[in-house]
Design an enzyme around this catalytic site. Structure first.
Site, short mmCIF file in Angstrom:
data_model
loop_
_atom_site.label_atom_id
_atom_site.label_comp_id
_atom_site.label_asym_id
_atom_site.label_seq_id
_atom_site.Cartn_x
_atom_site.Cartn_y
_atom_site.Cartn_z
N GLU A 1 0.86 -1.36 -0.09
CA GLU A 1 0.06 -0.07 -0.05
C GLU A 1 0.88 1.39 0.06
O GLU A 1 0.60 2.19 0.86
CB GLU A 1 -0.86 -0.01 1.08
CG GLU A 1 -1.93 -1.03 1.23
CD GLU A 1 -3.06 -1.07 2.10
OE1 GLU A 1 -3.10 -0.09 3.15
OE2 GLU A 1 -4.06 -1.78 1.79
N GLU B 1 -5.62 -8.29 -0.69
CA GLU B 1 -6.18 -8.03 0.56
C GLU B 1 -7.65 -7.70 0.33
O GLU B 1 -7.95 -6.66 -0.44
CB GLU B 1 -5.60 -6.77 1.22
CG GLU B 1 -4.40 -7.02 2.11
CD GLU B 1 -3.81 -5.85 2.94
OE1 GLU B 1 -4.61 -5.32 3.57
OE2 GLU B 1 -2.47 -5.72 2.99
O1 AHR Z 1 -5.40 -6.06 6.68
C1 AHR Z 1 -5.29 -4.84 7.80
C2 AHR Z 1 -4.71 -3.69 7.00
O2 AHR Z 1 -5.21 -3.28 5.83
C3 AHR Z 1 -3.07 -3.99 6.43
O3 AHR Z 1 -2.15 -4.12 7.26
C4 AHR Z 1 -3.08 -2.89 5.21
O4 AHR Z 1 -2.19 -3.50 4.30
C5 AHR Z 1 -4.44 -2.51 4.94
O5 AHR Z 1 -4.71 -1.20 5.07
#
Ligand code: AHR
Length: 500
Positions: free
Chosen positions: A172, A291
């Protein structure tokens, strides 16, 4: 309400990459400590890993797991997690304002991955660190021996390299919250140089560059264009993330959100095509959706707590308790990935244990399956093979996020090894059951039909330590096959897997 679906053997999307059913484990909250690792737990194995959790992970059948973050990785020194445990430093984790004991590092995670039948997908720190730390980590993990880092791995007890194929170039990096956040141009340059160095070591690695953290980022989708323009020749995947929320407690709007996910995937697919054409490139870049999940039940509360506490070690954090409504959402999300499996080759549910996770644990106590465990497990086990392009005719509704949201969300997968066709179906309609008719064409005569149903009358129903099986799949009766047509009735607000 009625829906007509046609599945034809010649109408296919893609061969699904099994890594579509990947997962994610971050050094965050109790994901690692008292999640997978708890040396004092009655079920702990010789490595201090909870065997009850290993069993639940194995049953989930997730083929890969992304590690060690997440936001955590952007200030992580991987060397802190190697060598004798008593000599490992405790560090402050800036992402979650906690203390990291480093009792679990790459060796422990690799052993755990082996016992869960999982392939590792590792992330390097391109936030507080850069190319040098990344190439050393890759050498430590993948080089057979005869070099400084590979010999250190041997000295630390692991003779053979782990040969990890999938590497994430940071996490990210578009997010201002990220330690070492960068502009698209800065990150694109760093990611490209890092990718070149890793490819100089092994040009067969699969490299993943960071796309947007979500599609509401102000820099989206220019971020993707700039980053891919810098890295296109060196990378295999661009990573996307999305979390789903229902603060308004509006089921119709909530269950329409996968339309936004679909648009996100389509737009990034367009950006990939544009950059490929612009650069006259021959290689393909695909999407790693590494994610995704529902994340809102504890989110605001956690944001406050993190600001108020000191630096606790492994506190409860992001421990969303999922409900039956989230089963429907996770079903729709996975269906979207199956329908887009030509572009989305890898996806990781975020996360795996305790932290926005399908599996929960009590320190010293039991582990149990959250509601969302089941749609993930059904898709992961039975959604492997060829994704089908289904023709769907059913009533739809207009939501804020999109017009024409079909009440039936359905995906189909053909497993040519077993000859089985599996349909994953969500009835988004909360007030009416749905009669679904599926014409099955070109697959040969189907002989039997089975219907697995997840249904609860209360959208808010949860599985908890004391009531762990409140929401779970059951066999349903009534599905029929006749003359190449499958008919099945699914209840209002329900998730089904229909197999022929
Ligand atoms: O999964 C929780 C968080 O969400 C992770 O650390 C991050 O990559 C995202 O913002």
């Amino acid at each position: 309400m009625k829906a007509h679906v046609t599945a034809h053997a010649r109408y296919v999307v893609a061969e699904i990459d099994n890594r579509l059913y990947g997962s994610f484990l971050e050094h965050l909250g109790r994901a690692v400590y008292t999640g997978i690792y708890e040396p004092d737990h009655p079920t702990a194995d010789q490595n201090g890993m909870r065997r009850d959790v290993i069993d639940l992970v194995r049953e989930l059948d997730t083929p890969i797991c992304r590690y060690p973050g997440g936001n955590f990785v952007s200030a992580y020194n991987w060397e802190d997690g190697i060598g004798p445990k008593e000599e490992r430093p405790t560090r402050l984790d800036l992402a979650w304002h906690t203390s990291e004991s480093n009792q679990v590092g790459i060796h422990e995670f690799a052993d755990w991955a082996k016992s869960t039948n999982i392939e590792m997908m590792l992330a390097v720190n391109l936030g507080s660190r850069g190319l040098d730390a990344a190439r050393n980590f890759v050498e430590y993990v993948n080089h057979p021996g005869g070099s400084y880092w590979s010999d250190l791995r041997k000295k630390n007890g692991r003779a053979d390299p782990w040969d990890v194929r999938l590497w994430c170039l940071g996490n990210e990096m578009d997010g201002p919250w990220q330690v070492g956040h960068k502009s698209a141009a800065e990150y694109g340059h760093l990611a490209n140089e890092t990718a070149k160095a890793l490819r100089a070591f092994d040009d067969k690695l699969e490299l993943i560059v960071c796309g947007s953290s979500h599609s509401d980022m102000a820099t989206y989708p220019q971020w993707e264009a700039t980053v891919l323009d810098s890295t296109y020749d060196q990378v295999d995947y661009i990573s996307l993330h999305m979390y789903f929320e229902n603060y308004e407690k509006n089921a119709a709007e909530y269950l329409a959100l996968p339309k936004k996910l679909d648009r996100y995937i389509g737009t990034v697919g367009g950006v990939i095509d544009y950059i490929k054409a612009k650069r006259r490139a021959k290689n393909d870049v695909k999407i790693s959706f590494d994610e995704w999940n529902v994340w809102y039940h504890q989110r605001k509360n956690d944001a406050k707590r993190v600001k108020e506490w000191g630096w606790p070690h492994a506190p409860a954090l992001l421990e969303d308790i999922y409900n039956f409504e989230d089963v429907l959402q996770v079903g729709c999300i996975l269906n979207t990935f199956i329908r887009r499996s030509d572009l989305v080759r890898i996806a990781c549910i975020a996360q795996l244990v305790n932290v926005i996770a399908p599996i929960m644990t009590v320190p010293g106590g039991p582990a149990w399956r959250q509601t969302i465990y089941y749609p993930f497990q059904l898709a992961s086990r039975h959604g492997r093979g060829t994704a089908l392009h289904l023709d769907i005719d059913c009533p739809a509704y207009d939501a804020d996020i999109a017009a024409g949201v079909e009440y039936l969300d359905i995906a189909g997968v053909h497993d040519s090894d077993t000859g089985t066709l599996n349909f994953f179906a969500v009835n988004r309609n909360g007030s009416e059951p749905m009669e679904i008719e599926i014409s099955i064409e070109g697959f040969g005569a189907a002989k039997s039909v089975a219907h697995t149903l997840i249904k609860h009358d209360d959208l808010e129903a949860t599985n908890t330590e004391n009531n762990p099986e409140n929401v779970k799949p059951a066999k349903a009766k009534g599905a029929k096959l006749s003359g190449g047509k499958l008919s099945v009735s699914v209840p209002a607000h329900s998730y089904s897997m229909i197999s022929v």
